[in-house]
Write a protein that holds these residues in place. Structure first.
Motif, PDB file in Angstrom:
ATOM      1  N   CYS A  67       0.851  -1.131   0.039  1.00 34.33           N
ATOM      2  CA  CYS A  67      -0.119  -0.145  -0.044  1.00 34.33           C
ATOM      3  C   CYS A  67       0.872   1.135  -0.129  1.00 34.33           C
ATOM      4  O   CYS A  67       1.980   1.263   0.723  1.00 34.33           O
ATOM      5  CB  CYS A  67      -0.851   0.097   1.189  1.00 34.33           C
ATOM      6  SG  CYS A  67      -1.937  -1.606   1.414  1.00 34.33           S
ATOM      7  N   VAL A  68       0.579   2.102  -0.725  1.00 32.83           N
ATOM      8  CA  VAL A  68       1.498   3.256  -0.957  1.00 32.83           C
ATOM      9  C   VAL A  68       1.126   4.419   0.279  1.00 32.83           C
ATOM     10  O   VAL A  68       1.708   5.051   0.538  1.00 32.83           O
ATOM     11  CB  VAL A  68       1.261   4.052  -2.425  1.00 32.83           C
ATOM     12  CG1 VAL A  68       2.131   5.363  -2.506  1.00 32.83           C
ATOM     13  CG2 VAL A  68       1.811   2.867  -3.298  1.00 32.83           C
ATOM     14  N   ASP A  69      -0.354   4.588   0.335  1.00 34.76           N
ATOM     15  CA  ASP A  69      -0.709   5.742   1.156  1.00 34.76           C
ATOM     16  C   ASP A  69      -1.515   5.273   2.362  1.00 34.76           C
ATOM     17  O   ASP A  69      -2.355   4.465   2.168  1.00 34.76           O
ATOM     18  CB  ASP A  69      -1.506   6.731   0.473  1.00 34.76           C
ATOM     19  CG  ASP A  69      -0.745   7.653  -0.841  1.00 34.76           C
ATOM     20  OD1 ASP A  69       0.322   8.120  -0.284  1.00 34.76           O
ATOM     21  OD2 ASP A  69      -1.080   7.345  -1.714  1.00 34.76           O
ATOM     22  N   ILE A  70      -1.278   5.508   3.615  1.00 34.01           N
ATOM     23  CA  ILE A  70      -2.002   5.244   4.716  1.00 34.01           C
ATOM     24  C   ILE A  70      -2.396   6.391   5.505  1.00 34.01           C
ATOM     25  O   ILE A  70      -1.388   7.245   5.656  1.00 34.01           O
ATOM     26  CB  ILE A  70      -1.104   4.259   5.765  1.00 34.01           C
ATOM     27  CG1 ILE A  70      -0.948   2.934   4.807  1.00 34.01           C
ATOM     28  CG2 ILE A  70      -1.983   3.734   6.822  1.00 34.01           C
ATOM     29  CD1 ILE A  70      -0.077   1.816   5.488  1.00 34.01           C
ATOM     30  N   GLU A  71      -3.597   6.471   5.849  1.00 36.60           N
ATOM     31  CA  GLU A  71      -3.985   7.794   6.709  1.00 36.60           C
ATOM     32  C   GLU A  71      -3.563   7.264   8.201  1.00 36.60           C
ATOM     33  O   GLU A  71      -3.329   6.266   8.469  1.00 36.60           O
ATOM     34  CB  GLU A  71      -5.300   7.855   6.700  1.00 36.60           C
ATOM     35  CG  GLU A  71      -6.327   8.310   5.537  1.00 36.60           C
ATOM     36  CD  GLU A  71      -7.823   8.315   5.501  1.00 36.60           C
ATOM     37  OE1 GLU A  71      -8.085   8.897   6.557  1.00 36.60           O
ATOM     38  OE2 GLU A  71      -8.210   7.686   4.715  1.00 36.60           O
TER      39      GLU A  71
END
Length: 154
Positions: A67-71
């Protein structure tokens, strides 16, 4: 020390030597992920997420695409940042809001990384077996992150 338990004290000295003299963050994170991947048994992913624009962005890693973006506040990595503490998850499927980047991952450990007393990212390690990580791993990996933090120059 259990038979398969890494000697984290020795590994911390080796990591310190590996990173010594290098100031580039990406180079040090890249070598750190390769180093941990080489010496930590029974894992299927090890890498870093760095805080950019108030979210976590994929950094250097070893393993399958991730996964590239994680909040912040989401998943195990985002929770580690939001709570400002390491996360040791025995069964990722039982973790509320777990982000499944790799269906084979069953357990996870995440250690926050600090620079000037601010979290700048996390070390994230996944394993294909449940309960892979224990308190000794948590303490040992926190030691490795402390060594890495000594070599961060932003």
């Amino acid at each position: 020390m259990p038979e398969n338990q890494p000697n984290y004290t020795l590994l911390s000295r080796q990591l310190d030597g590996l990173l010594s003299g290098e100031k580039d963050l990406i180079a040090n994170l890249s070598n750190s992920s390769a180093f941990i991947n080489q010496f930590l048994p029974n894992i299927n992913w090890v890498g870093f997420y760095l805080i950019k624009n108030n979210a976590l962005k994929l950094g250097p890693f070893q393993g399958l695409p991730a996964c590239v973006d994680i909040e912040i506040g989401k998943g195990v990595c985002g929770t580690a940042v939001a709570e400002k503490k390491s996360q040791l998850i025995e069964d990722v499927n039982a973790f509320p809001g777990h982000i499944a980047c790799d269906a084979n991952s069953q357990s996870e450990i995440v250690i926050p990384i600090y620079y000037n007393k601010e979290i700048i990212g996390v070390l994230d390690i996944d394993a294909p077996i449940k309960s892979r990580f224990d308190k000794a791993d948590l303490e040992g990996l926190e030691l490795l992150v402390q060594i890495l933090e000594k070599h961060i120059h932003i």
